[in-house]
Design an enzyme around this catalytic site. Sequence first.
Site, PDB file in Angstrom:
ATOM      1  CD  GLN A 161     -21.022  37.572 -40.244  1.00 55.31           C
ATOM      2  OE1 GLN A 161     -19.970  38.031 -39.834  1.00 55.31           O
ATOM      3  NE2 GLN A 161     -21.179  37.250 -41.523  1.00 55.31           N
ATOM      4  CD  GLN A 163     -20.094  36.222 -46.614  1.00 58.58           C
ATOM      5  OE1 GLN A 163     -19.218  36.362 -45.776  1.00 58.58           O
ATOM      6  NE2 GLN A 163     -19.857  35.738 -47.811  1.00 58.58           N
ATOM      7  N   GLY A 294     -14.569  32.493 -37.743  1.00 59.23           N
ATOM      8  CA  GLY A 294     -13.158  32.756 -37.534  1.00 59.23           C
ATOM      9  C   GLY A 294     -12.878  34.209 -37.873  1.00 59.23           C
ATOM     10  N   GLY A 295     -13.311  34.591 -39.048  1.00 61.20           N
ATOM     11  CA  GLY A 295     -13.105  35.965 -39.473  1.00 61.20           C
ATOM     12  C   GLY A 295     -14.168  36.380 -40.463  1.00 61.20           C
ATOM     13  CG  MET A 296     -17.624  39.207 -41.823  1.00 63.13           C
ATOM     14  SD  MET A 296     -18.147  38.040 -43.131  1.00 63.13           S
ATOM     15  CE  MET A 296     -18.403  39.187 -44.487  1.00 63.13           C
ATOM     16  CD  GLU A 297     -15.482  38.282 -46.443  1.00 64.10           C
ATOM     17  OE1 GLU A 297     -15.367  37.663 -45.369  1.00 64.10           O
ATOM     18  OE2 GLU A 297     -16.160  37.851 -47.387  1.00 64.10           O
ATOM     19  CG  ASN A 298     -17.398  43.077 -41.807  1.00 58.60           C
ATOM     20  OD1 ASN A 298     -18.228  42.726 -42.636  1.00 58.60           O
ATOM     21  ND2 ASN A 298     -17.385  42.597 -40.577  1.00 58.60           N
ATOM     22  CG  HIS A 321      -9.639  33.419 -45.631  1.00 60.07           C
ATOM     23  ND1 HIS A 321      -9.780  32.373 -46.519  1.00 60.07           N
ATOM     24  CD2 HIS A 321     -10.867  33.958 -45.484  1.00 60.07           C
ATOM     25  CE1 HIS A 321     -11.041  32.286 -46.895  1.00 60.07           C
ATOM     26  NE2 HIS A 321     -11.732  33.243 -46.284  1.00 60.07           N
ATOM     27  CD  GLU A 322     -11.713  36.459 -42.984  1.00 58.33           C
ATOM     28  OE1 GLU A 322     -12.419  36.957 -43.888  1.00 58.33           O
ATOM     29  OE2 GLU A 322     -11.870  35.280 -42.598  1.00 58.33           O
ATOM     30  CG  HIS A 325     -12.596  37.546 -48.383  1.00 55.71           C
ATOM     31  ND1 HIS A 325     -13.264  36.940 -49.428  1.00 55.71           N
ATOM     32  CD2 HIS A 325     -12.676  36.679 -47.335  1.00 55.71           C
ATOM     33  CE1 HIS A 325     -13.713  35.751 -49.023  1.00 55.71           C
ATOM     34  NE2 HIS A 325     -13.369  35.562 -47.758  1.00 55.71           N
ATOM     35  CD  GLU A 344     -15.400  32.799 -48.319  1.00 60.56           C
ATOM     36  OE1 GLU A 344     -14.194  32.653 -48.019  1.00 60.56           O
ATOM     37  OE2 GLU A 344     -16.106  33.721 -47.872  1.00 60.56           O
ATOM     38  CG  ASP A 401     -25.353  30.030 -42.855  1.00 57.42           C
ATOM     39  OD1 ASP A 401     -24.451  30.826 -43.150  1.00 57.42           O
ATOM     40  OD2 ASP A 401     -25.478  29.475 -41.751  1.00 57.42           O
ATOM     41  CE1 TYR A 409     -16.076  28.637 -46.908  1.00 51.95           C
ATOM     42  CE2 TYR A 409     -14.111  29.950 -46.553  1.00 51.95           C
ATOM     43  CZ  TYR A 409     -15.465  29.754 -46.370  1.00 51.95           C
ATOM     44  OH  TYR A 409     -16.196  30.677 -45.687  1.00 51.95           O
ATOM     45  NE  ARG A 582     -12.909  29.823 -35.873  1.00 53.54           N
ATOM     46  CZ  ARG A 582     -11.607  29.765 -36.123  1.00 53.54           C
ATOM     47  NH1 ARG A 582     -10.747  29.912 -35.118  1.00 53.54           N
ATOM     48  NH2 ARG A 582     -11.165  29.573 -37.334  1.00 53.54           N
ATOM     49  CE  LYS A 584     -11.714  25.760 -37.720  1.00 51.61           C
ATOM     50  NZ  LYS A 584     -10.476  26.109 -38.393  1.00 51.61           N
TER      51      LYS A 584
HETATM   52  N1  BES Z   1     -16.690  35.406 -45.475  1.00 46.77           N
HETATM   53  C1  BES Z   1     -16.342  34.310 -44.640  1.00 46.77           C
HETATM   54  C2  BES Z   1     -17.293  34.093 -43.510  1.00 46.77           C
HETATM   55  C3  BES Z   1     -18.725  33.838 -43.924  1.00 46.77           C
HETATM   56  C4  BES Z   1     -19.047  33.081 -45.046  1.00 46.77           C
HETATM   57  C5  BES Z   1     -19.744  34.346 -43.173  1.00 46.77           C
HETATM   58  C6  BES Z   1     -20.385  32.870 -45.388  1.00 46.77           C
HETATM   59  C7  BES Z   1     -21.068  34.139 -43.516  1.00 46.77           C
HETATM   60  C8  BES Z   1     -21.393  33.393 -44.634  1.00 46.77           C
HETATM   61  C9  BES Z   1     -14.931  34.454 -44.081  1.00 46.77           C
HETATM   62  O1  BES Z   1     -14.037  35.052 -44.961  1.00 46.77           O
HETATM   63  C10 BES Z   1     -14.407  33.086 -43.811  1.00 46.77           C
HETATM   64  O2  BES Z   1     -14.304  32.331 -44.733  1.00 46.77           O
HETATM   65  N2  BES Z   1     -14.093  32.780 -42.567  1.00 46.77           N
HETATM   66  C11 BES Z   1     -13.575  31.489 -42.157  1.00 46.77           C
HETATM   67  C12 BES Z   1     -12.100  31.545 -41.923  1.00 46.77           C
HETATM   68  C13 BES Z   1     -11.260  31.200 -43.085  1.00 46.77           C
HETATM   69  C14 BES Z   1      -9.789  31.200 -42.684  1.00 46.77           C
HETATM   70  C15 BES Z   1     -11.615  29.901 -43.749  1.00 46.77           C
HETATM   71  C16 BES Z   1     -14.213  31.111 -40.843  1.00 46.77           C
HETATM   72  O3  BES Z   1     -14.862  31.958 -40.242  1.00 46.77           O
HETATM   73  O4  BES Z   1     -14.047  29.986 -40.426  1.00 46.77           O
HETATM   74 ZN    ZN Z   2     -13.630  33.819 -46.617  1.00 44.80          ZN
END
Ligand code: BES
Ligand code: ZN
Length: 627
Positions: A161, A163, A294-298, A321-322, A325, A344, A401, A409, A582, A584
């Site tokens: 990971q 980012q 939740g997700g990462m836009e690799n 969302h991903e 990106h 974001e 971070d 967002y 996760r 979140k």
């Molecule tokens: N790029 C982010 C994840 C991220 C941001 C990782 C900053 C590290 C540092 C990803 O696109 C994201 O926003 N994921 C969200 C889900 C989204 C539906 C809001 C998440 O993981 O909660």
């Molecule tokens: Zn995002």
Amino acid sequence: MFTKLAFALGPVVLLAACAAPIQVGTGIPTALAPLEQDIHSHARPNEARVTHVALDLATDFTAKTLAGTATLTVARAPGATELVLDARDLTILGATDAGGDALQYALGASDPIMGAPLTVQLPTRGDRISIRYRTSPGASALQWLSPAQTAGKRQPYLFSQGQAILTRTWIPTQDSPGIRQTYEARITVPAALRAVMSAEQLTPDGEPAAAGRTFRFRMNEAIPPYLIAIAVGDIAFREIGPRTGVYAEPSVVDSAAREFADVERMVGVAESIYGPYRWGRYDILVLPPSFPFGGMENPRLTFATPTILAGDRSLVSLIAHELAHSWSGNLVTNATWSDFWLNEGFTTYFENRIMEAMYGRDIAVMLQALERTELDAEIAGFGADTAETILHLRLAGRDPDDGMTQIAYNKGSSFLRMLELAVGRERFDQYLRSYFDRHAFQPMTTARFLADMRANLLGGSDARYRELQVDRWVYGTGLPSNMPVARSDRFARVEAQARAFAQGAVPTSLVTTGWITQEWQHFLGSLPDTMTTAQMAALDQQFGFTRTGNSEILFAWLRKAIASRYQPAMSALETFLTTQGRRKFLVPLYGDLMKAEWGRPVARRIYATARPLYHPVSTGSLDGLLR
Ligand code: BES
Ligand code: ZN
């Protein structure tokens, strides 16, 4: 004479480089286009800049290390003598030029957030530098899972990971989002495992190697280094459509393919809004449950948490969302982490547009309303007049971070929605489409976006710019007066039911037929903060919240259960906290427990057993909370 002149005109040469031709399709300028200073990188990209990374790495699951070489292709300004890289927790074993001759290098003092500068002498011959190195078992970008932490329980697993600034813990490169790099990789893994990366797979099944299997990859588009990503494990593949598919452990891959059946269509829908998808394939990797996001836009390969496998496709907005990106973030990238909202906020706005085009306006508006609830809660937590509520982040001396809040967002997406409402959707779409085209494969700052928007969307009008309170939106605290409001009739009906219950109606009398996940989320969010055990039990009896397999509904319910100290949900809470990682979900739930006298020992006991299961990203946020 000529050389002398070139040196004397150094800055002029650099300026001229702005207009330098871009190699088609790669985004790598043939000369060094000036980049803004990124306070989270040691790199000095205006002197010498990494343009391509070639990795040759082997996994060691016993030592929990990646080891091998990173061969960097470097573009340099006239007169440059050294290349400065970012490195954190790396063991550097040597540096050589293209001919294998040693180059001098020095690793500077390490900063806890930024890591250390790794300065390497530029070669006199060729433009390549090979760095031999090894990662540390504690590398923050990498999580090494034991077989017990996977679904299959038989093979270990590794994923990265990057980012925001973690790529430097597994690759010695210039780890700044403005410094785009193409990459290729040779990854050698145990014979039973498969490697996947955010790149084109040159050898989908791998090739036999002396010590296992080797997988080769290539990413021909220049990307910010935080998007270089890898996963290694017992990974199977199922096709969704011609350019989409799912990777996951064998026991998960079929349910994942069913959950994401709409994704092929989703890519087409996204293209119809902002233009061609430029990355070839769009695949999704479903990770083991410790994945901290939740997700990462690799690129080409979104990484996703298994907690969105609800069984009814109700949490696919995360994939929207991903996927979004692929335009906002991966094509046009925040130049520094202060500009994070350009990634974001745009993506959250675009995500909602995709959801509207896929599933209709009702759902899109409900999702907007849920975002508003989260945003209001975040702002209330910070205080409406605090610097934390400003879109353009002030991150000096801080970990980027820290900026990963609802502000980037949801205040970000609301700003774009406000612009859409002001100029009309057609105009706004046209503008954004041209914005993505004109700045494709380039970094973007907040100031440059605002200037572009003023010129190309607002017709250069200062009056219009002021009237829309643009500077207040971006540089001011709280929410401006032209904040758009999402009005959902379906949510109004949900609120009426929550009110009725709060005023004494029994759950069996509530009208909930046909409710979708987002209505249940809103129902739970609209209930009183705390309830009696009898009220909680009646709701649970009627709606089965404690037993739900939907992670978002369970999460909302468990927060209520903690607030109301509802004992019958405590074992479900413990299971949820120990079977997924996760952040979140973890941070609010542990935070809620820590707020209550009775909850603190419970939180500490669960954390003591669960901590080894979590990713460094999650423990990094939780350690402080649970002290
Ligand atoms: N790029 C982010 C994840 C991220 C941001 C990782 C900053 C590290 C540092 C990803 O696109 C994201 O926003 N994921 C969200 C889900 C989204 C539906 C809001 C998440 O993981 O909660
Ligand atoms: Zn995002």
